[in-house]
Scaffold this motif. Structure first.
Motif, short mmCIF file in Angstrom:
data_model
loop_
_atom_site.label_atom_id
_atom_site.label_comp_id
_atom_site.label_asym_id
_atom_site.label_seq_id
_atom_site.Cartn_x
_atom_site.Cartn_y
_atom_site.Cartn_z
N GLY A 249 40.73 28.83 35.85
CA GLY A 249 40.23 30.12 35.43
C GLY A 249 38.81 30.37 35.91
O GLY A 249 38.47 31.49 36.32
N TYR A 250 37.99 29.33 35.88
CA TYR A 250 36.61 29.47 36.35
C TYR A 250 36.58 29.81 37.83
O TYR A 250 35.77 30.64 38.28
CB TYR A 250 35.84 28.17 36.09
CG TYR A 250 34.39 28.22 36.53
CD1 TYR A 250 33.43 28.83 35.74
CD2 TYR A 250 34.00 27.64 37.74
CE1 TYR A 250 32.10 28.88 36.13
CE2 TYR A 250 32.68 27.69 38.14
CZ TYR A 250 31.73 28.30 37.33
OH TYR A 250 30.42 28.35 37.74
N ALA A 251 37.47 29.20 38.61
CA ALA A 251 37.53 29.48 40.05
C ALA A 251 37.92 30.93 40.31
O ALA A 251 37.50 31.51 41.31
CB ALA A 251 38.52 28.54 40.72
N CYS A 252 38.70 31.51 39.39
CA CYS A 252 39.12 32.91 39.53
C CYS A 252 38.24 33.86 38.73
O CYS A 252 38.56 35.05 38.60
CB CYS A 252 40.57 33.06 39.08
SG CYS A 252 41.75 32.08 40.02
N ARG A 253 37.18 33.33 38.15
CA ARG A 253 36.24 34.11 37.33
C ARG A 253 36.91 34.71 36.09
O ARG A 253 36.53 35.76 35.61
CB ARG A 253 35.58 35.22 38.16
CG ARG A 253 34.76 34.68 39.33
CD ARG A 253 34.02 35.79 40.04
NE ARG A 253 33.22 35.26 41.14
CZ ARG A 253 32.44 36.00 41.94
NH1 ARG A 253 32.36 37.32 41.74
NH2 ARG A 253 31.76 35.44 42.90
N GLU A 254 37.90 34.02 35.58
CA GLU A 254 38.57 34.41 34.34
C GLU A 254 38.89 33.14 33.55
O GLU A 254 40.05 32.75 33.39
CB GLU A 254 39.85 35.21 34.61
CG GLU A 254 39.64 36.64 34.99
CD GLU A 254 39.11 37.50 33.84
OE1 GLU A 254 38.99 36.99 32.71
OE2 GLU A 254 38.79 38.68 34.09
N THR A 255 37.83 32.49 33.05
CA THR A 255 38.02 31.22 32.37
C THR A 255 38.91 31.35 31.14
O THR A 255 39.79 30.52 30.90
CB THR A 255 36.65 30.64 31.95
OG1 THR A 255 35.81 30.55 33.10
CG2 THR A 255 36.82 29.26 31.34
N GLY A 256 38.68 32.42 30.36
CA GLY A 256 39.48 32.61 29.16
C GLY A 256 40.95 32.79 29.46
O GLY A 256 41.82 32.20 28.80
N LEU A 257 41.26 33.59 30.45
CA LEU A 257 42.65 33.82 30.83
C LEU A 257 43.28 32.56 31.40
O LEU A 257 44.44 32.25 31.11
CB LEU A 257 42.74 34.96 31.84
CG LEU A 257 44.14 35.38 32.29
CD1 LEU A 257 44.97 35.82 31.09
CD2 LEU A 257 44.08 36.48 33.34
N GLY A 258 42.54 31.82 32.21
CA GLY A 258 43.06 30.58 32.75
C GLY A 258 43.38 29.57 31.66
O GLY A 258 44.41 28.89 31.71
#
Length: 220
Positions: free
Chosen positions: A144-153
């Motif tokens: 998620g951090y790599a996709c800039r969506e840590t919460g969603l990941g």
């Protein structure tokens, strides 16, 4: 026969007392405010003032840097691991211990109900009961951090873990432990520190919290 009754009663009471002591210890182990203490020692910052909804390893990283983040992460994983070991071999309550250690971490009485999101102690608990599940949960925040969506990941990895445990016969035995750690994690995402549903908030806001671990207003 009379002797059996006399000696059986106290023995059973002692067993119940020991069980209550063990589960109480699991909650208190989870409640130990490692992120708060490490950040306070490293930089003098009170994480409750900076980010009260998530007094966590991530908060320690933002306030004090990488070394405190790694220390807090290791301590929080250890909390989950120790709590499951506390259940003892052959006992039927590892799922209960897993739920309580994560709940203690998420709503610590030492922080007036503040706490983290429960992922790191959940990893520690699953290392004892379902190491593959621990790997799946650990991968979520990173992807998620790599996709800039840590919460969603994070949510995607947790949902995947639960789905596989539900549909796979080979994974069915892991379902109690998986559900035990996910219930307090998702409750914290949805309800925050207060564990309260607000009638004035639309359902879409709670769905957003569950999926993204944030509010559209900017809190999360």
């Amino acid at each position: 026969m009379a002797d059996t009754v006399v000696f059986g009663g106290p023995t059973r009471v002692a067993g119940i007392g020991e069980g209550l002591w063990r589960v109480g210890c699991s909650f208190l182990i989870g409640a130990l405010p490692s992120a708060h203490l490490v950040a306070k020692c490293a930089s003098g910052v009170d994480l409750r003032a900076v980010h009260p909804e998530s007094v966590s390893a991530t908060g320690a990283y933002r306030a004090a840097g990488l070394a405190p983040f790694l220390i807090v992460s290791a301590l929080d994983v250890a909390k989950g691991y120790v709590a499951i070991r506390l259940a003892g071999r052959g006992r039927r309550s590892p799922a209960l211990h897993a739920a309580l250690v994560v709940a203690g971490h998420n709503w610590s009485p030492f922080l007036q109900g503040a706490g983290g999101r429960g992922i790191t102690p959940a990893i520690g608990a699953l290392l004892c009961t379902d190491w593959k599940g621990a790997v799946v949960i650990l991968s979520g925040p990173g992807l998620g951090y790599a996709c800039r969506e840590t919460g969603l990941g994070s949510f995607a990895s947790q949902l995947l873990l639960l789905s596989v445990a539900l549909v796979s016969r080979k994974r069915r035995s892991a379902l109690p432990s998986v559900a035990a750690v996910l219930v307090p994690i998702w409750a914290k995402r949805i309800l925050g520190n207060e564990l309260e549903v607000h009638a004035d908030l639309p359902v879409a806001r709670y769905v957003e919290r569950l999926l993204y671990d944030r509010d559209s207003a900017g809190t999360g």
